[in-house]
Design an enzyme around this catalytic site. Sequence first.
Site, PDB file in Angstrom:
ATOM      1  N   GLY A 134      30.273 -23.224  15.326  1.00  0.00           N
ATOM      2  CA  GLY A 134      29.027 -23.322  14.566  1.00  0.00           C
ATOM      3  C   GLY A 134      27.888 -23.887  15.391  1.00  0.00           C
ATOM      4  N   ASP A 135      28.179 -24.885  16.221  1.00  0.00           N
ATOM      5  CA  ASP A 135      27.153 -25.460  17.090  1.00  0.00           C
ATOM      6  C   ASP A 135      26.626 -24.429  18.078  1.00  0.00           C
ATOM      7  OD1 ASP A 135      26.946 -28.077  16.122  1.00  0.00           O
ATOM      8  OD2 ASP A 135      28.684 -28.735  17.259  1.00  0.00           O
ATOM      9  N   SER A 136      27.542 -23.692  18.701  1.00  0.00           N
ATOM     10  CA  SER A 136      27.121 -22.707  19.701  1.00  0.00           C
ATOM     11  C   SER A 136      26.312 -21.583  19.061  1.00  0.00           C
ATOM     12  CB  SER A 136      28.350 -22.136  20.413  1.00  0.00           C
ATOM     13  OG  SER A 136      29.070 -23.155  21.065  1.00  0.00           O
ATOM     14  N   GLY A 168      22.872 -22.900  18.460  1.00  0.00           N
ATOM     15  CA  GLY A 168      22.117 -22.960  19.710  1.00  0.00           C
ATOM     16  C   GLY A 168      21.624 -21.595  20.144  1.00  0.00           C
TER      17      GLY A 168
END
Length: 399
Positions: A170-172, A175
């Site tokens: 989810g973070d990637s 980003g």
Amino acid sequence: MQVPPRKGPLTDLRVIELGQLIAGPFCGQIFADFGADVIKVEPPGQGDPLRDWGQEGFPLWWSVVARGKRCITANLREAEGQDIIRRLIAEADFLLENFRPGTLEKWGLGYEALKAINPRLIMIRVSGYGQTGPYAARAGYASVGEAMGGLRYVMGEADRLPARAGISLGDSLAGLHAALGALAALHHREKTGEGQMVDATIYESVLSVMEGLVPEYQFGGYIRERTGSYLPGIAPSNIYQGTDGMVVIAANQDTVFARFCEAIGQPGLKDHPDYRTHTARGKNQSALDALIQSWAATRSIEEIERLMTEHGVPVGRVYRAPEMLSDPHYAARESLIDVLSERWPGLRQQGVFPKLSETPGRPRWAGPETIGQHTEEVLSELLGLTPEQVEKLRTSGIV
């Protein structure tokens, strides 16, 4: 250590990166990989917690996310630290942050305040739930965003709790979406001279890759469930176990399935009523997978790969790091590259993707090990501060 100059299509751009951990800094990594001057701001004496993340004794995650960046320190809770950011923003193209919404406003560094200093500024904001809405003030991590975005429910085996990917997906994704939004805003600025705010969230970045999940329910009442290693109705497309490893075979399209049947020595299988069409194969998925697994179980991965490749059937081994490091295609395309590092000689990391034919990106180095390593360089170069002024700020805990 001599760090090579920045190269790539974004060398004329400057990003001031605030925030920490993964989602925001991953966006900054993308900019740095393509040549932008990314100045990461960390708290004095603390640094980004990601500096210590990774396997015990090998905190290498930082070397990926921080690569190519210059790192300075500034105490954003103090007026003098906030003033440093305002002065850096005056000549910057982007401000990147992933604090909880409202934090920068509390410090006098909200979008409207910074826009007054630099109307061309593009402010990239990455958060769990966004800058608006009833959940905006909530803390948000990748795991929560993956759950709310619909990904967690469909991951794993049907007879157990939802699984998670072995990465902070989810973070990637957040980003990546932040970088995409920032470049779209940059194109708008080139036409109008106006900056704007980019609002990227973890849960919506996950939601964006959930295919037809919502309309399938809206119009068909269908809720996707966990199915493990396969997708319902898409067959054959699964992991199969050979004598010495695992391989993915994807032969669900009619013409490809016909070639697959030739490859396994059963050309008549393509005309079997249970497997003749895409729909039929989907209905008889379990039986077809069992048939293929029985065939694969007596063959090496090398033989399976050779037969599939000769017949034009998509096939791929299930890779771990050792296989990636020894694969000739990885080597030919520089999918893994040597990255300059003082602490980790011979460091290999993923390359820069996508590849551009004329202005490819390339990480210059693995990022600074020392907190605030570039503070004096940046403050003197961009703000005109003397070494004595920088030392005074350091003594007072501002940097």
